[in-house]
Design a protein around this motif. Structure first.
Motif, short mmCIF file in Angstrom:
data_model
loop_
_atom_site.label_atom_id
_atom_site.label_comp_id
_atom_site.label_asym_id
_atom_site.label_seq_id
_atom_site.Cartn_x
_atom_site.Cartn_y
_atom_site.Cartn_z
N UNK A 1 -5.34 -1.22 9.01
CA UNK A 1 -5.24 -1.11 7.56
C UNK A 1 -3.76 -1.06 7.20
N UNK A 2 -3.35 -1.87 6.22
CA UNK A 2 -1.96 -1.96 5.80
C UNK A 2 -1.85 -1.88 4.29
N UNK A 3 -0.70 -1.46 3.81
CA UNK A 3 -0.40 -1.57 2.38
C UNK A 3 0.33 -2.90 2.19
N UNK A 4 0.35 -3.43 0.96
CA UNK A 4 0.94 -4.77 0.75
C UNK A 4 2.37 -4.93 1.24
N UNK A 5 3.20 -3.91 1.07
CA UNK A 5 4.60 -4.05 1.51
C UNK A 5 4.67 -4.17 3.03
N UNK A 6 3.77 -3.52 3.76
CA UNK A 6 3.72 -3.67 5.22
C UNK A 6 3.25 -5.07 5.59
N UNK A 7 2.25 -5.57 4.89
CA UNK A 7 1.76 -6.92 5.14
C UNK A 7 2.87 -7.94 4.94
N UNK A 8 3.65 -7.76 3.89
CA UNK A 8 4.74 -8.69 3.61
C UNK A 8 5.77 -8.68 4.76
N UNK A 9 6.11 -7.49 5.23
CA UNK A 9 7.06 -7.38 6.34
C UNK A 9 6.50 -8.01 7.61
N UNK B 1 -4.16 0.43 -1.15
CA UNK B 1 -3.15 1.41 -1.50
C UNK B 1 -2.32 0.99 -2.70
N UNK B 2 -2.26 -0.29 -2.97
CA UNK B 2 -1.57 -0.88 -4.11
C UNK B 2 -2.14 -2.29 -4.28
N UNK B 3 -1.86 -2.89 -5.42
CA UNK B 3 -2.40 -4.22 -5.69
C UNK B 3 -1.79 -5.25 -4.74
N UNK B 4 -2.64 -6.14 -4.22
CA UNK B 4 -2.19 -7.25 -3.39
C UNK B 4 -2.12 -8.49 -4.27
N UNK C 1 0.64 6.08 -0.48
CA UNK C 1 0.50 5.15 0.63
C UNK C 1 1.17 3.80 0.42
N UNK C 2 1.84 3.58 -0.70
CA UNK C 2 2.51 2.30 -0.91
C UNK C 2 2.58 1.84 -2.34
N UNK C 3 2.17 2.69 -3.28
CA UNK C 3 2.23 2.32 -4.69
C UNK C 3 3.68 2.33 -5.18
N UNK C 4 3.98 1.50 -6.16
CA UNK C 4 5.29 1.53 -6.78
C UNK C 4 5.41 2.83 -7.59
N UNK C 5 6.51 3.54 -7.38
CA UNK C 5 6.76 4.77 -8.12
C UNK C 5 7.42 4.38 -9.44
N UNK C 6 6.60 4.12 -10.45
CA UNK C 6 7.13 3.64 -11.73
C UNK C 6 7.96 4.70 -12.43
#
Length: 372
Positions: A140-148, A169-172, A359-364
Protein backbone atom coordinates in the motif's frame (compact mmCIF):
# COMPACT_ATOMS: atom_id res chain seq x y z
CA UNK A 1 8.14 -7.92 15.61
CA UNK A 2 7.50 -10.46 18.39
CA UNK A 3 5.79 -7.87 20.62
CA UNK A 4 4.02 -6.36 17.63
CA UNK A 5 2.72 -9.78 16.60
CA UNK A 6 1.46 -10.48 20.11
CA UNK A 7 -0.22 -7.09 20.48
CA UNK A 8 -1.76 -7.05 17.01
CA UNK A 9 -3.03 -10.59 17.44
CA UNK A 10 -4.71 -9.52 20.70
CA UNK A 11 -6.23 -6.58 18.84
CA UNK A 12 -7.67 -8.89 16.18
CA UNK A 13 -8.98 -11.24 18.86
CA UNK A 14 -10.64 -8.37 20.69
CA UNK A 15 -8.82 -9.18 23.95
CA UNK A 16 -7.09 -5.79 24.29
CA UNK A 17 -7.54 -2.18 23.23
CA UNK A 18 -4.72 -0.10 21.76
CA UNK A 19 -3.95 3.52 20.84
CA UNK A 20 -1.13 3.54 18.23
CA UNK A 21 1.29 6.44 18.76
CA UNK A 22 4.00 7.84 16.47
CA UNK A 23 7.56 6.82 17.29
CA UNK A 24 10.08 9.62 17.80
CA UNK A 25 7.53 12.44 18.20
CA UNK A 26 7.23 13.05 21.93
CA UNK A 27 5.07 16.16 21.56
CA UNK A 28 2.51 14.35 19.40
CA UNK A 29 2.56 11.35 21.74
CA UNK A 30 1.71 13.63 24.67
CA UNK A 31 -0.98 15.43 22.67
CA UNK A 32 -2.73 12.24 21.56
CA UNK A 33 -2.33 10.50 24.91
CA UNK A 34 -4.03 13.40 26.70
CA UNK A 35 -6.77 14.11 24.16
CA UNK A 36 -7.66 10.43 23.67
CA UNK A 37 -7.41 9.47 27.36
CA UNK A 38 -4.69 6.85 27.17
CA UNK A 39 -5.03 4.42 30.07
CA UNK A 40 -8.61 5.39 30.90
CA UNK A 41 -11.57 2.93 30.74
CA UNK A 42 -13.14 2.17 27.37
CA UNK A 43 -16.07 0.08 26.11
CA UNK A 44 -15.54 -3.65 26.45
CA UNK A 45 -15.84 -4.27 22.72
CA UNK A 46 -13.35 -1.54 21.72
CA UNK A 47 -10.11 -2.87 20.23
CA UNK A 48 -8.52 0.19 18.66
CA UNK A 49 -8.55 3.97 18.97
CA UNK A 50 -6.83 5.37 15.89
CA UNK A 51 -6.26 9.09 15.45
CA UNK A 52 -7.45 10.89 12.36
CA UNK A 53 -4.87 12.72 10.23
CA UNK A 54 -6.06 16.24 11.02
CA UNK A 55 -3.56 18.72 12.43
CA UNK A 56 -5.79 21.37 14.00
CA UNK A 57 -8.12 21.46 16.96
CA UNK A 58 -8.70 18.60 19.38
CA UNK A 59 -7.46 15.26 17.99
CA UNK A 60 -10.21 12.80 17.16
CA UNK A 61 -9.80 9.08 17.67
CA UNK A 62 -12.01 6.60 15.81
CA UNK A 63 -13.03 3.65 17.99
CA UNK A 64 -12.97 0.29 16.21
CA UNK A 65 -13.96 -3.15 17.35
CA UNK A 66 -12.22 -6.36 16.37
CA UNK A 67 -15.26 -7.05 14.19
CA UNK A 68 -14.96 -3.82 12.16
CA UNK A 69 -11.24 -4.42 11.59
CA UNK A 70 -11.80 -8.05 10.63
CA UNK A 71 -14.60 -7.05 8.24
CA UNK A 72 -12.19 -4.72 6.43
CA UNK A 73 -9.42 -7.34 6.32
CA UNK A 74 -11.71 -10.07 4.95
CA UNK A 75 -13.35 -7.78 2.39
CA UNK A 76 -9.99 -6.58 1.10
CA UNK A 77 -8.74 -10.14 0.68
CA UNK A 78 -11.92 -11.11 -1.16
CA UNK A 79 -11.71 -8.21 -3.60
CA UNK A 80 -7.97 -8.59 -4.26
CA UNK A 81 -8.15 -12.33 -4.93
CA UNK A 82 -7.18 -13.85 -1.61
CA UNK A 83 -5.02 -13.26 1.46
CA UNK A 84 -1.29 -12.76 1.10
CA UNK A 85 1.81 -11.17 2.57
CA UNK A 86 2.15 -7.39 2.75
CA UNK A 87 4.97 -4.87 2.53
CA UNK A 88 4.64 -2.05 5.08
CA UNK A 89 5.80 1.20 3.45
CA UNK A 90 3.98 3.79 5.58
CA UNK A 91 3.87 4.76 9.27
CA UNK A 92 2.18 2.01 11.30
CA UNK A 93 0.32 4.36 13.66
CA UNK A 94 -1.97 5.56 10.85
CA UNK A 95 -4.87 3.32 9.86
CA UNK A 96 -3.42 2.49 6.43
CA UNK A 97 -0.13 1.25 7.85
CA UNK A 98 -1.83 -0.55 10.71
CA UNK A 99 -4.14 -2.37 8.32
CA UNK A 100 -1.17 -3.52 6.22
CA UNK A 101 0.22 -5.25 9.31
CA UNK A 102 -3.14 -6.67 10.35
CA UNK A 103 -3.88 -8.07 6.87
CA UNK A 104 -0.51 -9.75 6.70
CA UNK A 105 -0.77 -11.26 10.18
CA UNK A 106 -4.33 -12.42 9.51
CA UNK A 107 -2.98 -14.27 6.46
CA UNK A 108 -0.27 -15.91 8.57
CA UNK A 109 2.70 -13.75 7.57
CA UNK A 110 4.82 -11.20 9.38
CA UNK A 111 4.76 -8.02 7.28
CA UNK A 112 7.94 -7.09 5.46
CA UNK A 113 8.91 -3.61 6.66
CA UNK A 114 10.47 -0.77 4.68
CA UNK A 115 12.56 1.45 6.95
CA UNK A 116 11.18 5.00 6.71
CA UNK A 117 13.58 6.59 9.22
CA UNK A 118 15.34 8.49 6.42
CA UNK A 119 12.23 8.84 4.25
CA UNK A 120 10.78 6.68 1.48
CA UNK A 121 13.56 5.23 -0.70
CA UNK A 122 12.21 3.38 -3.76
CA UNK A 123 15.65 1.83 -4.35
CA UNK A 124 14.97 -0.46 -1.38
CA UNK A 125 11.78 -1.89 -2.89
CA UNK A 126 13.18 -4.58 -5.24
CA UNK A 127 15.02 -6.54 -2.54
CA UNK A 128 12.19 -6.24 -0.03
CA UNK A 129 9.51 -7.28 -2.51
CA UNK A 130 11.65 -10.22 -3.61
CA UNK A 131 11.90 -11.37 0.02
CA UNK A 132 8.15 -11.51 0.57
CA UNK A 133 6.70 -14.97 1.27
CA UNK A 134 3.48 -16.52 0.03
CA UNK A 135 1.70 -16.96 -3.27
CA UNK A 136 0.23 -13.46 -3.25
CA UNK A 137 2.07 -10.22 -2.45
CA UNK A 138 0.60 -6.82 -1.77
CA UNK A 139 1.61 -3.36 -0.66
CA UNK A 140 0.00 0.00 0.00
CA UNK A 141 1.41 3.39 -1.04
CA UNK A 142 0.39 7.03 -0.93
CA UNK A 143 0.46 8.91 -4.27
CA UNK A 144 3.73 10.73 -3.57
CA UNK A 145 5.43 7.37 -2.91
CA UNK A 146 3.98 5.95 -6.11
CA UNK A 147 5.33 8.91 -8.05
CA UNK A 148 8.82 8.41 -6.59
CA UNK A 149 8.71 4.69 -7.36
CA UNK A 150 7.77 5.38 -10.98
CA UNK A 151 10.88 7.55 -11.29
CA UNK A 152 13.02 4.50 -10.39
CA UNK A 153 13.04 1.87 -13.20
CA UNK A 154 14.05 -1.01 -10.90
CA UNK A 155 11.41 -0.15 -8.34
CA UNK A 156 8.80 0.12 -11.09
CA UNK A 157 9.75 -3.30 -12.47
CA UNK A 158 9.57 -4.88 -9.00
CA UNK A 159 6.17 -3.33 -8.23
CA UNK A 160 4.83 -4.60 -11.54
CA UNK A 161 5.31 -8.16 -10.22
CA UNK A 162 3.12 -7.85 -7.11
CA UNK A 163 -0.54 -8.80 -7.12
CA UNK A 164 -1.96 -5.42 -6.10
CA UNK A 165 -0.84 -1.97 -4.95
CA UNK A 166 -3.40 -0.09 -2.91
CA UNK A 167 -3.00 3.66 -3.46
CA UNK A 168 -4.73 6.00 -1.04
CA UNK A 169 -4.30 8.43 1.81
CA UNK A 170 -4.71 11.27 -0.68
CA UNK A 171 -6.25 11.72 -4.11
CA UNK A 172 -4.52 9.89 -6.97
CA UNK A 173 -4.64 12.21 -9.97
CA UNK A 174 -5.64 10.87 -13.40
CA UNK A 175 -2.20 11.57 -14.87
CA UNK A 176 -0.40 9.64 -12.10
CA UNK A 177 -2.86 6.74 -12.34
CA UNK A 178 -2.45 6.57 -16.12
CA UNK A 179 1.33 6.60 -15.76
CA UNK A 180 1.23 3.75 -13.24
CA UNK A 181 -1.15 1.64 -15.30
CA UNK A 182 0.92 2.30 -18.41
CA UNK A 183 3.97 0.96 -16.58
CA UNK A 184 2.10 -2.25 -15.77
CA UNK A 185 1.57 -1.55 -12.08
CA UNK A 186 -1.56 -3.25 -10.65
CA UNK A 187 -2.78 -0.21 -8.74
CA UNK A 188 -6.12 -0.08 -6.93
CA UNK A 189 -7.26 3.43 -6.02
CA UNK A 190 -8.76 3.39 -2.54
CA UNK A 191 -10.99 5.79 -0.67
CA UNK A 192 -11.65 5.73 3.04
CA UNK A 193 -10.42 7.06 6.34
CA UNK A 194 -9.71 6.18 9.96
CA UNK A 195 -13.45 6.13 10.64
CA UNK A 196 -13.98 3.34 8.05
CA UNK A 197 -10.99 1.18 9.04
CA UNK A 198 -9.07 2.53 6.06
CA UNK A 199 -10.03 2.19 2.43
CA UNK A 200 -13.59 0.94 2.03
CA UNK A 201 -14.18 1.95 -1.61
CA UNK A 202 -11.85 0.43 -4.24
CA UNK A 203 -11.73 1.99 -7.69
CA UNK A 204 -14.99 3.74 -6.88
CA UNK A 205 -16.86 0.60 -5.79
CA UNK A 206 -17.57 -0.14 -2.10
CA UNK A 207 -16.09 -3.27 -0.55
CA UNK A 208 -18.59 -6.07 0.18
CA UNK A 209 -18.64 -4.97 3.84
CA UNK A 210 -19.18 -1.27 3.07
CA UNK A 211 -22.00 0.99 1.91
CA UNK A 212 -22.06 4.47 0.41
CA UNK A 213 -24.55 7.13 -0.64
CA UNK A 214 -24.68 10.84 -1.42
CA UNK A 215 -26.42 13.19 1.00
CA UNK A 216 -28.59 15.97 -0.45
CA UNK A 217 -27.18 15.85 -4.00
CA UNK A 218 -27.48 18.97 -6.13
CA UNK A 219 -28.71 19.08 -9.72
CA UNK A 220 -25.42 17.53 -10.86
CA UNK A 221 -25.71 14.70 -8.33
CA UNK A 222 -22.94 16.12 -6.13
CA UNK A 223 -23.28 16.08 -2.35
CA UNK A 224 -21.59 14.97 0.84
CA UNK A 225 -20.36 11.37 0.78
CA UNK A 226 -21.88 9.17 3.49
CA UNK A 227 -20.28 5.82 4.35
CA UNK A 228 -21.59 2.86 6.33
CA UNK A 229 -21.34 -0.88 6.73
CA UNK A 230 -19.45 -3.39 8.83
CA UNK A 231 -16.11 -1.54 8.63
CA UNK A 232 -17.48 1.59 10.32
CA UNK A 233 -16.12 2.78 13.67
CA UNK A 234 -18.36 3.01 16.75
CA UNK A 235 -17.73 6.74 16.98
CA UNK A 236 -15.06 9.05 18.39
CA UNK A 237 -13.27 8.67 21.69
CA UNK A 238 -14.62 11.26 24.20
CA UNK A 239 -16.96 12.77 21.57
CA UNK A 240 -20.14 10.70 21.90
CA UNK A 241 -22.42 13.21 20.16
CA UNK A 242 -20.24 14.17 17.21
CA UNK A 243 -22.47 15.16 14.24
CA UNK A 244 -20.50 13.02 11.78
CA UNK A 245 -21.92 9.93 13.54
CA UNK A 246 -25.37 11.41 14.21
CA UNK A 247 -27.14 8.93 11.93
CA UNK A 248 -26.76 5.42 13.38
CA UNK A 249 -24.74 3.14 11.15
CA UNK A 250 -23.46 5.95 8.92
CA UNK A 251 -20.55 8.40 8.84
CA UNK A 252 -20.99 11.82 7.21
CA UNK A 253 -17.69 12.76 5.54
CA UNK A 254 -16.48 16.21 4.50
CA UNK A 255 -15.93 14.94 0.97
CA UNK A 256 -18.05 16.00 -1.98
CA UNK A 257 -18.80 13.31 -4.53
CA UNK A 258 -21.24 11.79 -6.98
CA UNK A 259 -22.17 8.23 -7.90
CA UNK A 260 -22.35 7.39 -11.59
CA UNK A 261 -23.54 3.89 -12.48
CA UNK A 262 -22.49 2.63 -9.06
CA UNK A 263 -19.01 4.19 -9.16
CA UNK A 264 -18.07 6.94 -6.72
CA UNK A 265 -16.27 10.01 -8.01
CA UNK A 266 -14.78 12.35 -5.41
CA UNK A 267 -15.08 15.98 -6.49
CA UNK A 268 -13.42 17.68 -3.54
CA UNK A 269 -13.96 18.61 0.09
CA UNK A 270 -16.72 20.78 1.46
CA UNK A 271 -14.38 22.32 4.03
CA UNK A 272 -11.76 23.32 1.43
CA UNK A 273 -14.00 25.18 -1.01
CA UNK A 274 -12.79 28.67 -1.95
CA UNK A 275 -15.21 31.61 -1.96
CA UNK A 276 -13.93 34.16 -4.47
CA UNK A 277 -15.98 37.16 -5.57
CA UNK A 278 -19.17 35.47 -4.38
CA UNK A 279 -18.47 32.31 -6.40
CA UNK A 280 -17.36 28.90 -5.12
CA UNK A 281 -14.29 27.07 -6.43
CA UNK A 282 -13.55 23.45 -5.46
CA UNK A 283 -9.73 23.16 -5.37
CA UNK A 284 -9.57 19.54 -6.50
CA UNK A 285 -11.43 20.32 -9.73
CA UNK A 286 -8.87 22.98 -10.62
CA UNK A 287 -6.00 20.69 -9.57
CA UNK A 288 -7.19 18.05 -12.02
CA UNK A 289 -6.87 20.55 -14.88
CA UNK A 290 -3.44 21.78 -13.83
CA UNK A 291 -2.23 18.22 -13.23
CA UNK A 292 -2.78 17.44 -16.92
CA UNK A 293 -0.34 20.14 -18.04
CA UNK A 294 3.13 19.08 -19.22
CA UNK A 295 5.83 19.39 -16.59
CA UNK A 296 3.51 19.18 -13.54
CA UNK A 297 4.32 16.45 -11.01
CA UNK A 298 1.76 17.60 -8.45
CA UNK A 299 -0.12 20.71 -7.47
CA UNK A 300 -2.34 22.20 -4.80
CA UNK A 301 -4.92 24.94 -5.21
CA UNK A 302 -6.13 27.06 -2.30
CA UNK A 303 -7.53 30.44 -1.40
CA UNK A 304 -5.56 33.31 0.12
CA UNK A 305 -7.17 36.35 1.78
CA UNK A 306 -8.05 39.14 -0.63
CA UNK A 307 -9.50 42.54 0.26
CA UNK A 308 -11.62 42.73 -2.89
CA UNK A 309 -12.59 39.09 -3.60
CA UNK A 310 -12.65 37.67 -0.08
CA UNK A 311 -10.29 34.95 -1.28
CA UNK A 312 -8.15 34.75 -4.40
CA UNK A 313 -7.37 31.43 -6.05
CA UNK A 314 -3.67 30.50 -6.10
CA UNK A 315 -1.81 27.37 -7.18
CA UNK A 316 1.38 25.76 -5.93
CA UNK A 317 3.09 23.50 -8.49
CA UNK A 318 5.88 20.96 -8.10
CA UNK A 319 7.50 20.36 -11.51
CA UNK A 320 8.41 16.95 -12.90
CA UNK A 321 12.06 16.05 -12.31
CA UNK A 322 14.22 17.71 -14.97
CA UNK A 323 11.29 19.67 -16.45
CA UNK A 324 10.06 23.24 -16.22
CA UNK A 325 6.73 24.03 -14.62
CA UNK A 326 4.18 25.85 -16.81
CA UNK A 327 4.05 29.60 -16.28
CA UNK A 328 1.11 31.45 -14.77
CA UNK A 329 -0.33 32.46 -18.15
CA UNK A 330 -0.39 28.85 -19.35
CA UNK A 331 -2.05 27.69 -16.14
CA UNK A 332 -4.68 30.43 -16.26
CA UNK A 333 -5.47 29.74 -19.91
CA UNK A 334 -5.92 26.01 -19.30
CA UNK A 335 -8.22 26.49 -16.31
CA UNK A 336 -10.23 29.22 -18.05
CA UNK A 337 -10.69 27.03 -21.12
CA UNK A 338 -11.86 23.92 -19.23
CA UNK A 339 -13.65 25.53 -16.29
CA UNK A 340 -14.15 29.29 -16.10
CA UNK A 341 -12.16 32.47 -15.63
CA UNK A 342 -13.15 32.87 -11.98
CA UNK A 343 -11.57 29.47 -11.16
CA UNK A 344 -8.22 30.35 -12.75
CA UNK A 345 -5.36 30.96 -10.27
CA UNK A 346 -4.34 34.57 -9.94
CA UNK A 347 -0.89 33.52 -8.74
CA UNK A 348 1.22 30.43 -9.41
CA UNK A 349 4.02 29.39 -7.07
CA UNK A 350 6.66 26.82 -8.05
CA UNK A 351 7.89 24.73 -5.11
CA UNK A 352 10.31 21.86 -4.61
CA UNK A 353 7.73 19.89 -2.59
CA UNK A 354 4.32 20.29 -0.98
CA UNK A 355 4.01 20.04 2.82
CA UNK A 356 2.38 16.81 3.98
CA UNK A 357 0.39 15.60 6.95
CA UNK A 358 -0.88 12.23 8.07
CA UNK A 359 -0.26 9.40 5.62
CA UNK A 360 0.38 11.67 2.63
CA UNK A 361 -2.26 14.38 2.39
CA UNK A 362 -1.24 17.89 1.39
CA UNK A 363 -1.08 20.08 4.48
CA UNK A 364 -3.08 22.99 3.09
CA UNK A 365 -2.93 24.93 6.35
CA UNK A 366 0.88 24.85 6.39
CA UNK A 367 0.98 25.65 2.66
CA UNK A 368 -1.39 28.60 3.11
CA UNK A 369 0.73 30.01 5.91
CA UNK A 370 3.94 29.69 3.89
CA UNK A 371 2.42 31.38 0.84
CA UNK A 372 0.90 34.22 2.86
Amino acid sequence: MLNARRDLSALLDGTAAYLPLPAGDDAEVRRLSTALSLGEPIDDDAALVVSTSGTTGTPKGAIHTAASLRASIDATAAVLGGPGSWLLAMPPHHIAGLQVMLRSLAAGYDPVVLDLAAGFDPAALPALLDSMPGDRRYTSLVPVQLRKALDDPRATAALAEVDAILVGGAATGPALAARALGAGLPIVRTYGMSETAGGCVYDGVPLPAAQMRIAEPNADGVGRVVLGGATLAKGYRNLPDHPAFAEPGWFLTDDLGAVDDGVLQIVGRADEAISTGGLTVVPQVVEAVIGDLPGVAECAVLGLPDDRLGERVVAAIVPQAGETAPDAATVRAAVTDRLDRYAAPREVFVLGALPRRGPGKVDRRALRESLR
